[in-house]
Design an enzyme around this catalytic site. Sequence first.
Site, mmCIF file in Angstrom:
data_model
loop_
_atom_site.group_PDB
_atom_site.id
_atom_site.type_symbol
_atom_site.label_atom_id
_atom_site.label_comp_id
_atom_site.label_asym_id
_atom_site.label_seq_id
_atom_site.Cartn_x
_atom_site.Cartn_y
_atom_site.Cartn_z
ATOM 1 N N PHE A 70 0.827 -1.203 0.000
ATOM 2 C CA PHE A 70 0.000 0.000 0.000
ATOM 3 C C PHE A 70 0.865 1.259 0.000
ATOM 4 C CE2 PHE A 70 -2.509 -3.395 1.879
ATOM 5 C CZ PHE A 70 -3.624 -3.361 1.064
ATOM 6 N N HIS A 71 1.783 1.302 -0.962
ATOM 7 C CA HIS A 71 2.630 2.476 -1.130
ATOM 8 C C HIS A 71 3.254 2.458 -2.527
ATOM 9 C CE1 HIS A 71 5.622 -0.531 0.237
ATOM 10 N NE2 HIS A 71 6.448 0.134 -0.554
ATOM 11 N N ALA A 72 3.894 3.567 -2.857
ATOM 12 C CA ALA A 72 4.668 3.698 -4.091
ATOM 13 C C ALA A 72 5.989 4.358 -3.718
ATOM 14 C CB ALA A 72 3.917 4.546 -5.117
#
Length: 132
Positions: free
Chosen positions: A48-50
């Site tokens: 749940f990130h970039a």
Amino acid sequence: MNYKLIDMDIHGDNRGKLIAIEGTKNIPFDIKRVYYIYDTIPEESRGFHAHKTLEQLIVAIDGACQFVLDDGKTREKVWLNSPNKALYIGKNMWREMKHFSYGCKLMVLASEYYDEKEYIRSYDEFLKEVNA
């Protein structure tokens, strides 16, 4: 979409198998950091990130999991379930990891050292960043 699956060359005989990963030779970046994820739970999701500029290569050393990859326009699902398949994820790609098998172990190679400022942890912020 800034990702690809890479078939890693397997070397071995009746004694076992070996896969070599060499920065800028069989992966598209110099390796500055290696970490691994283990003791995963099937019903728990991660990621749940970039990353703004970081590139990664991920290998399921043991077990399997599904990656949901998103470039801000398209979402695609990719399974990692073999130690001779590596998932390259380039910059500005949202990632979610789901459906871990019991005992799944992931090895992650990164193009940069850890820097919390490099992460985009809000999906809304990610969309603003990639659509700016």
